[in-house]
Design a protein around this motif. Structure first.
Motif, PDB file in Angstrom:
ATOM      1  N   LEU A 283     -20.714 -29.417  90.871  1.00 23.93           N
ATOM      2  CA  LEU A 283     -22.008 -30.051  90.624  1.00 23.93           C
ATOM      3  C   LEU A 283     -22.078 -30.587  89.202  1.00 23.93           C
ATOM      4  O   LEU A 283     -21.365 -30.140  88.303  1.00 23.93           O
ATOM      5  CB  LEU A 283     -23.145 -29.050  90.852  1.00 23.93           C
ATOM      6  N   MET A 284     -22.990 -31.531  88.993  1.00 28.17           N
ATOM      7  CA  MET A 284     -23.184 -32.089  87.663  1.00 28.17           C
ATOM      8  C   MET A 284     -23.599 -31.007  86.671  1.00 28.17           C
ATOM      9  O   MET A 284     -23.244 -31.056  85.496  1.00 28.17           O
ATOM     10  CB  MET A 284     -24.245 -33.190  87.714  1.00 28.17           C
ATOM     11  N   GLU A 285     -24.336 -30.028  87.134  1.00 25.70           N
ATOM     12  CA  GLU A 285     -24.748 -28.913  86.288  1.00 25.70           C
ATOM     13  C   GLU A 285     -23.530 -28.230  85.665  1.00 25.70           C
ATOM     14  O   GLU A 285     -23.487 -27.977  84.453  1.00 25.70           O
ATOM     15  CB  GLU A 285     -25.536 -27.917  87.137  1.00 25.70           C
ATOM     16  N   GLU A 286     -22.524 -27.937  86.482  1.00 24.44           N
ATOM     17  CA  GLU A 286     -21.320 -27.271  85.988  1.00 24.44           C
ATOM     18  C   GLU A 286     -20.545 -28.180  85.034  1.00 24.44           C
ATOM     19  O   GLU A 286     -20.015 -27.719  84.013  1.00 24.44           O
ATOM     20  CB  GLU A 286     -20.435 -26.863  87.166  1.00 24.44           C
ATOM     21  N   LEU A 287     -20.482 -29.464  85.366  1.00 25.47           N
ATOM     22  CA  LEU A 287     -19.814 -30.416  84.478  1.00 25.47           C
ATOM     23  C   LEU A 287     -20.479 -30.439  83.107  1.00 25.47           C
ATOM     24  O   LEU A 287     -19.806 -30.470  82.072  1.00 25.47           O
ATOM     25  CB  LEU A 287     -19.858 -31.819  85.090  1.00 25.47           C
ATOM     26  N   TYR A 288     -21.798 -30.429  83.102  1.00 25.74           N
ATOM     27  CA  TYR A 288     -22.517 -30.467  81.834  1.00 25.74           C
ATOM     28  C   TYR A 288     -22.223 -29.219  81.001  1.00 25.74           C
ATOM     29  O   TYR A 288     -21.883 -29.316  79.814  1.00 25.74           O
ATOM     30  CB  TYR A 288     -24.019 -30.589  82.074  1.00 25.74           C
ATOM     31  N   TYR A 289     -22.353 -28.058  81.627  1.00 25.16           N
ATOM     32  CA  TYR A 289     -22.158 -26.812  80.888  1.00 25.16           C
ATOM     33  C   TYR A 289     -20.757 -26.719  80.283  1.00 25.16           C
ATOM     34  O   TYR A 289     -20.584 -26.261  79.151  1.00 25.16           O
ATOM     35  CB  TYR A 289     -22.379 -25.613  81.812  1.00 25.16           C
ATOM     36  N   THR A 290     -19.746 -27.136  81.030  1.00 27.04           N
ATOM     37  CA  THR A 290     -18.368 -26.895  80.609  1.00 27.04           C
ATOM     38  C   THR A 290     -17.767 -28.020  79.775  1.00 27.04           C
ATOM     39  O   THR A 290     -16.861 -27.772  78.981  1.00 27.04           O
ATOM     40  CB  THR A 290     -17.469 -26.664  81.838  1.00 27.04           C
ATOM     41  N   MET A 291     -18.265 -29.254  79.929  1.00 29.06           N
ATOM     42  CA  MET A 291     -17.620 -30.373  79.245  1.00 29.06           C
ATOM     43  C   MET A 291     -18.514 -31.088  78.236  1.00 29.06           C
ATOM     44  O   MET A 291     -18.006 -31.739  77.325  1.00 29.06           O
ATOM     45  CB  MET A 291     -17.111 -31.399  80.271  1.00 29.06           C
ATOM     46  N   ILE A 292     -19.827 -30.983  78.380  1.00 26.36           N
ATOM     47  CA  ILE A 292     -20.725 -31.815  77.578  1.00 26.36           C
ATOM     48  C   ILE A 292     -21.644 -31.005  76.668  1.00 26.36           C
ATOM     49  O   ILE A 292     -21.921 -31.400  75.536  1.00 26.36           O
ATOM     50  CB  ILE A 292     -21.578 -32.721  78.500  1.00 26.36           C
ATOM     51  N   ALA A 293     -22.132 -29.866  77.134  1.00 24.64           N
ATOM     52  CA  ALA A 293     -23.203 -29.146  76.433  1.00 24.64           C
ATOM     53  C   ALA A 293     -22.869 -28.862  74.973  1.00 24.64           C
ATOM     54  O   ALA A 293     -23.712 -29.033  74.084  1.00 24.64           O
ATOM     55  CB  ALA A 293     -23.515 -27.843  77.165  1.00 24.64           C
TER      56      ALA A 293
ATOM     57  N   ILE B 188     -33.233 -27.492  81.000  1.00 19.89           N
ATOM     58  CA  ILE B 188     -32.066 -26.879  81.642  1.00 19.89           C
ATOM     59  C   ILE B 188     -32.377 -25.440  82.053  1.00 19.89           C
ATOM     60  O   ILE B 188     -32.042 -25.006  83.167  1.00 19.89           O
ATOM     61  CB  ILE B 188     -30.848 -26.930  80.695  1.00 19.89           C
ATOM     62  N   ALA B 189     -33.028 -24.688  81.165  1.00 18.96           N
ATOM     63  CA  ALA B 189     -33.359 -23.293  81.472  1.00 18.96           C
ATOM     64  C   ALA B 189     -34.273 -23.196  82.687  1.00 18.96           C
ATOM     65  O   ALA B 189     -34.174 -22.249  83.484  1.00 18.96           O
ATOM     66  CB  ALA B 189     -34.020 -22.642  80.256  1.00 18.96           C
ATOM     67  N   GLN B 190     -35.146 -24.191  82.861  1.00 15.94           N
ATOM     68  CA  GLN B 190     -36.083 -24.177  83.983  1.00 15.94           C
ATOM     69  C   GLN B 190     -35.441 -24.624  85.293  1.00 15.94           C
ATOM     70  O   GLN B 190     -35.988 -24.372  86.374  1.00 15.94           O
ATOM     71  CB  GLN B 190     -37.280 -25.083  83.670  1.00 15.94           C
ATOM     72  N   ASN B 191     -34.290 -25.295  85.219  1.00 16.22           N
ATOM     73  CA  ASN B 191     -33.698 -25.888  86.420  1.00 16.22           C
ATOM     74  C   ASN B 191     -32.303 -25.359  86.743  1.00 16.22           C
ATOM     75  O   ASN B 191     -31.609 -25.929  87.590  1.00 16.22           O
ATOM     76  CB  ASN B 191     -33.647 -27.409  86.267  1.00 16.22           C
ATOM     77  N   SER B 192     -31.894 -24.296  86.089  1.00 27.86           N
ATOM     78  CA  SER B 192     -30.607 -23.670  86.384  1.00 27.86           C
ATOM     79  C   SER B 192     -30.832 -22.200  86.733  1.00 27.86           C
ATOM     80  O   SER B 192     -31.759 -21.567  86.221  1.00 27.86           O
ATOM     81  CB  SER B 192     -29.675 -23.772  85.173  1.00 27.86           C
TER      82      SER B 192
END
Length: 490
Positions: A358-368, A475-479
């Motif tokens: 998911l895009m969520e995982e991509l964000y956390y691991t590659m972008i955040a 992010i905290a509200q949607n993860s």
């Protein structure tokens, strides 16, 4: 009778008995070792034909004079160690469209990473010049183009120049860089229909044909989870829809998917007349994917938009947020060779390669980790929404307590930031001279260095800003995501 002497043993055949005994033992030993070795070989996946092309493909290749992709060897072909999420009996052909000016700078990385999972008979490369790369053939899409396209057409100057250079023993680096990029783009639009027709000739009767560019990345996990939701027996033309002109069409770089019945629309008895019309129209069309969409539309098949599963951006450009968070993405575009390797490594280091990415995982691991700073200069986070400057002629400077000039978002970086802070939906902004743009998503973006103004004035610089605390709160509200959202966007 003596049995303890050598002469007696030879006389009565004892020596022959021992010799036969040793031979028998040796033979049994060899047979056992052979069985053990065979049992220890990894089981070959059912219907995996490896490096030996399917019989019907070989027959078609002999008929058409095409070059087989992969030399048949006794060892055959095996998928790479990282290919557990690629079903080896998948009825899917990956068709990669490239150009002679870029093939050897882009294709090797694809072959060493995600294409290493695909049985060679299911990978096809097409370009504007025939050749080979490793054990794979690069097929010329345009060697059967009609005179409607080629005659007195400057778009084919590059095609002819490439052939001349090859005959002189030169490589494509000999072409002028400032010319070949634009020329390659103009030539590219003539390839799409021929690429599809030849892909069918080389690998007929598959369920699916996925067309990509040489800078496209595919997530096998997400692709096959998505394919499982589709019906390959229906004529389907799926992709990231572009609404430039009519009819709409699927964007080529994002990748587009054709089912077997859709492919059959392009390779029937009228295939030559389709090609002739395609060539004629392509001379004035913007691009080949648009013209292919028009060809399919005339055959009664419309594109179905499946963005963002089929997607035209790379992780740096993803607009994370309300519209792109719990979404799986199967393809990415404008992905450089280093980024392909990064994505390949990332996917294979995930905790589970069977769960959708998911895009969520991509964000956390590659972008955040790259988005903790609130400001970057000489940077463009690609915020799209222009904020208009108040017009003092039409609007008085003061209305009550509101000072329009003071709140003009185009006045400076700080004014732009304050305007974004006042908009509850704004996550980021980018400021340049007399321009302020917002975004309701958050994107990393990329460097954008100063350039001279069009009027010859001072340099224009780009300054990007993010409301980091607002982003982190959202992010905290949607993860975490409750699960994958396969819905297309609108």
């Amino acid at each position: 009778m003596k049995l303890d002497g050598a002469p007696s043993m030879r006389r009565y055949g004892v020596s022959r008995f021992y010799t036969r005994h040793r031979l028998a033992v040796l033979l049994v030993t060899l047979i056992c070792l052979g069985l053990i070795a065979k049992l220890r070989q990894p089981a070959r996946p059912r219907n995996c034909h490896g490096g030996i092309p399917l019989p019907q493909i070989l027959a078609q290749q002999r008929k058409s004079g095409a070059t087989a992709n992969f030399a048949a060897t006794t060892a055959g072909w095996r998928p790479g160690a990282r290919c557990a999420n690629y079903p080896q009996d998948a009825s899917l052909v990956i068709v990669v469209k490239t150009g002679a000016t870029e093939a050897f700078s882009k294709l090797p990385t694809l072959l060493l990473t995600y294409l290493s999972c695909v049985p060679p008979e299911n990978v096809l490369f097409f370009s504007d010049m025939a050749g080979t790369i490793g054990n794979f053939a690069i097929h010329d899409s345009l060697d059967t183009a009609t005179a409607d396209a080629t005659k007195d057409n400057p778009d084919f100057d590059l095609y002819n120049n490439q052939k001349e250079l090859r005959q002189l023993g030169q490589n494509m680096d000999s072409l002028r860089n400032e010319w070949k990029s634009e020329a390659a783009w103009r030539l590219d639009k003539y390839k799409n229909l021929y690429t599809a027709q030849k892909a069918w000739d080389l690998a007929p009767d598959r369920d699916w044909y996925l067309y990509i560019d040489a800078d496209t990345y595919i997530s096998w996990t997400n692709l096959f989870l998505w394919l499982a939701t589709l019906d390959a027996t229906k004529p389907l033309y799926l992709g990231s829809q572009v609404d430039v002109g009519r009819p709409p069409f699927a964007h080529g770089g994002s990748g587009y998917l054709l089912s077997k019945p859709a492919m059959q629309l392009l390779v029937g008895d009228d295939r030559k007349s389709l090609a002739k019309e395609f060539d004629k129209n392509a001379t004035t069309a913007c691009c080949g994917d648009q013209e292919l969409g028009r060809t399919l539309f005339k055959k009664g098949l419309k594109v179905q938009n499946v963005r963002p599963v089929i997607n035209g951006k790379n992780p740096r450009e993803f607009n994370f947020g309300p519209e792109l968070w719990c979404t799986p993405v199967a393809t990415m575009h404008h992905v450089g060779s280093e980024e392909v390797q990064d994505m390949w490594d990332f996917e294979n280091q995930r905790n589970s390669t069977k769960e959708p990415l998911l895009m969520e995982e991509l964000y956390y691991t590659m972008i955040a980790s790259l988005m903790t700073t609130p400001r970057r200069d000489d940077w463009d986070n690609q915020s799209p929404f222009d904020q208009l400057r108040p017009d003092p002629i039409l609007t008085p400077n003061h209305v009550g307590d509101f000072d329009f000039f003071h709140h003009d978002p185009t006045k400076s970086y700080n004014h732009c930031r304050k305007a974004c802070e006042k908009d509850k939906d704004c996550f980021q902004f980018v400021y340049s001279k007399d321009s302020c743009k917002f975004d309701t998503a958050f994107t990393l973006g990329k460097p954008r260095y100063p350039k001279k103004a069009e009027d010859g004035g001072e340099e224009v610089r780009f300054q990007s800003g993010w409301l980091v605390e607002r982003i982190q709160k959202w992010i905290a509200q949607n993860s975490p995501c409750p699960g994958p959202n396969w819905e297309k966007d609108h």
